[in-house]
Design a protein around this motif. Structure first.
Motif, short mmCIF file in Angstrom:
data_model
loop_
_atom_site.label_atom_id
_atom_site.label_comp_id
_atom_site.label_asym_id
_atom_site.label_seq_id
_atom_site.Cartn_x
_atom_site.Cartn_y
_atom_site.Cartn_z
N THR A 5 0.86 -1.18 0.00
CA THR A 5 0.00 0.00 0.00
C THR A 5 0.90 1.22 0.00
N VAL A 6 0.71 2.09 -0.96
CA VAL A 6 1.59 3.25 -1.10
C VAL A 6 1.11 4.43 -0.25
N ILE A 7 -0.21 4.62 -0.24
CA ILE A 7 -0.76 5.67 0.63
C ILE A 7 -1.81 5.02 1.53
N ARG A 8 -1.71 5.29 2.81
CA ARG A 8 -2.78 4.87 3.72
C ARG A 8 -3.07 6.05 4.65
N THR A 9 -4.34 6.45 4.69
CA THR A 9 -4.68 7.50 5.65
C THR A 9 -5.61 6.91 6.68
N CYS A 10 -5.49 7.41 7.88
CA CYS A 10 -6.31 6.89 8.97
C CYS A 10 -6.93 8.07 9.71
N GLY A 11 -8.23 8.20 9.56
CA GLY A 11 -8.95 9.29 10.24
C GLY A 11 -8.47 10.68 9.87
N LEU A 12 -7.96 10.80 8.66
CA LEU A 12 -7.38 12.08 8.25
C LEU A 12 -8.47 13.17 8.19
N THR A 13 -8.22 14.24 8.89
CA THR A 13 -9.22 15.30 9.05
C THR A 13 -8.55 16.67 8.96
N ARG A 61 -1.00 20.94 7.38
CA ARG A 61 -0.93 20.12 8.59
C ARG A 61 -2.33 19.58 8.92
N PRO A 62 -2.46 18.26 9.05
CA PRO A 62 -3.77 17.70 9.38
C PRO A 62 -4.25 18.16 10.75
N SER A 63 -5.57 18.31 10.89
CA SER A 63 -6.14 18.61 12.20
C SER A 63 -6.16 17.35 13.06
N ALA A 64 -6.35 16.21 12.40
CA ALA A 64 -6.34 14.93 13.11
C ALA A 64 -6.05 13.82 12.12
N GLY A 65 -5.67 12.67 12.67
CA GLY A 65 -5.45 11.50 11.82
C GLY A 65 -4.01 11.38 11.38
N SER A 66 -3.73 10.32 10.63
CA SER A 66 -2.34 10.06 10.24
C SER A 66 -2.26 9.61 8.79
N ILE A 67 -1.05 9.72 8.26
CA ILE A 67 -0.78 9.34 6.87
C ILE A 67 0.44 8.42 6.86
N GLU A 68 0.31 7.33 6.15
CA GLU A 68 1.49 6.50 5.87
C GLU A 68 1.76 6.56 4.38
N PHE A 70 4.28 4.63 1.65
CA PHE A 70 5.17 3.47 1.49
C PHE A 70 5.29 2.69 2.80
N GLY A 71 4.19 2.64 3.53
CA GLY A 71 4.18 1.84 4.75
C GLY A 71 4.85 2.50 5.95
N GLN A 72 5.25 3.77 5.80
CA GLN A 72 5.91 4.43 6.93
C GLN A 72 5.17 5.71 7.31
N ASP A 73 5.21 6.00 8.58
CA ASP A 73 4.47 7.15 9.09
C ASP A 73 5.06 8.46 8.59
N MET A 74 4.18 9.32 8.04
CA MET A 74 4.63 10.60 7.50
C MET A 74 5.20 11.50 8.57
N GLY A 75 4.64 11.42 9.76
CA GLY A 75 5.05 12.32 10.83
C GLY A 75 6.56 12.38 10.99
N ARG A 76 7.15 11.22 11.14
CA ARG A 76 8.58 11.19 11.43
C ARG A 76 9.46 11.16 10.18
#
Ligand code: ADP
Ligand code: MG
Length: 313
Positions: A5-13, A61-68, A70-76
């Protein structure tokens, strides 16, 4: 090999706070973009496509949620992950007085060494090899859009994000872009394509997420959404008698006719019963097939349903 999965978003808001009100531009978005897919991000104007893309690219900047990615967290990991990603947004920058080729050289130099064979390659992909020497201000809108794509391809990205790349183009310009996208897909790149045009998504994408008012209302393989229909197309000897025979059946949602066919929507499990009822009423059934309701019907239907729900809530 299993596709990643290249892009995965979770609860992105994302909400924007304006002086007058709070706008919920993207609302709890959960999408999964399979590696190597041409993924359509389909929604009417104002549904949150550009805002989502801005978040995917680390520009908003997202208000909530996360983005991966290439399987890695965008945050870090964002700089490393964004190196593998390119985008074509509205008003991509270019130098109007420089030729297409010189624009590519300037951008290549900004990224490090200039690889001339790479420049030739991307000019070729976007069909600008012949006009590469002319100043880009002399290009048509379609050519400029193709140069923007070439610029995005310089870094040989695994993921290409395109925000409504055919907006404002004439039909031949649209066909050019569509062909380039297909070609990139064949090369195994993952393409994330936003669009408000159903037929565009229908024609080039293999996956789609349908967005309305910041929310995904349907997603999946285009084929599946296309054939989700429980609409039946029947050829009978007497269309009027047939629709009369079925008109009071409670589990049939719609009956439509034209000169040739009877169209019935009902749960797929009930399709054989329809045949049986017609035969029992003395009607001859020559043909019976599931009709593929186009993504268009689906898209419009889905948006309508959503509006009704919002109205009833
Ligand atoms: N910077 C911003 N400030 C306030 N509202 C915004 C901003 N950017 C977008 N919006 C609002 O968010 C919603 C989604 O916009 P957008 O993501 O641009 O949609 P799309 O790209 O699908 O047309 C719209 O209602 C838009 O007006
Ligand atoms: Mg937009």
């Amino acid at each position: 090999m299993e596709r990643g999965t290249v892009i995965r978003t979770c609860g992105l808001t994302k909400h924007f706070n304006t002086a007058r009100r709070k706008i919920l531009a993207v609302d709890n978005l959960n999408i999964e973009v399979p590696q190597g897919s041409i993924y359509g991000f389909l929604g009417p104007n104002g549904s949150g496509k550009t805002t989502t893309i801005g978040m995917l690219l680390g520009l908003i900047r997202p208000s909530a949620g996360s983005i991966e990615l290439f399987g890695q967290d965008m945050g870090r990991e964002s700089p490393k992950l964004l190196e593998r990603t390119s985008s074509v947004l509205e008003n991509s920058p270019m130098y109007p007085y420089l030729s297409g080729r010189d624009n590519l050289e300037v951008f290549a130099r900004m990224r490090g060494a200039v690889d001339h064979s790479k420049i030739d390659e991307v000019l070729d992909i976007v069909g600008l090899a012949k006009r590469a020497g002319s100043p880009s201000r002399t290009y048509s809108l379609g050519m400029r859009q193709r140069l923007s794509i070439a610029l995005a391809l310089l870094s040989d990205p695994e993921l290409v994000i395109l925000d409504e790349p055919t907006n404002g183009l004439d039909p031949s310009g649209i066909i050019d872009i569509r062909d380039i996208i297909r070609q990139l897909g064949e090369q195994g790149k993952t393409i994330f394509l936003s669009s408000h045009l159903l037929h565009e998504v229908e024609q080039v994408c293999d996956y789609v997420a349908v967005l309305n008012r910041g929310r995904v209302i349907a997603q999946g393989p285009v084929e599946e959404l296309l054939h989700r229909g429980d609409r039946l197309e029947m050829k009978v000897n007497d269309i009027n008698a047939a629709s009369l025979a079925l008109k009071d059946v409670s589990w049939i949602s719609t009956i439509e006719t034209d000169d040739e066919y009877l169209y019935i929507t009902a749960d797929e499990a009930k399709h054989p019963d329809i045949n049986e009822m017609l035969v029992r009423s003395g009607i001859k059934v020559f043909e019976m097939k599931k009709s593929s309701n186009s993504l268009e019907d689906f898209f419009l239907g889905a948006i309508e349903e959503e509006h009704q729900e919002a109205g009833n809530a």
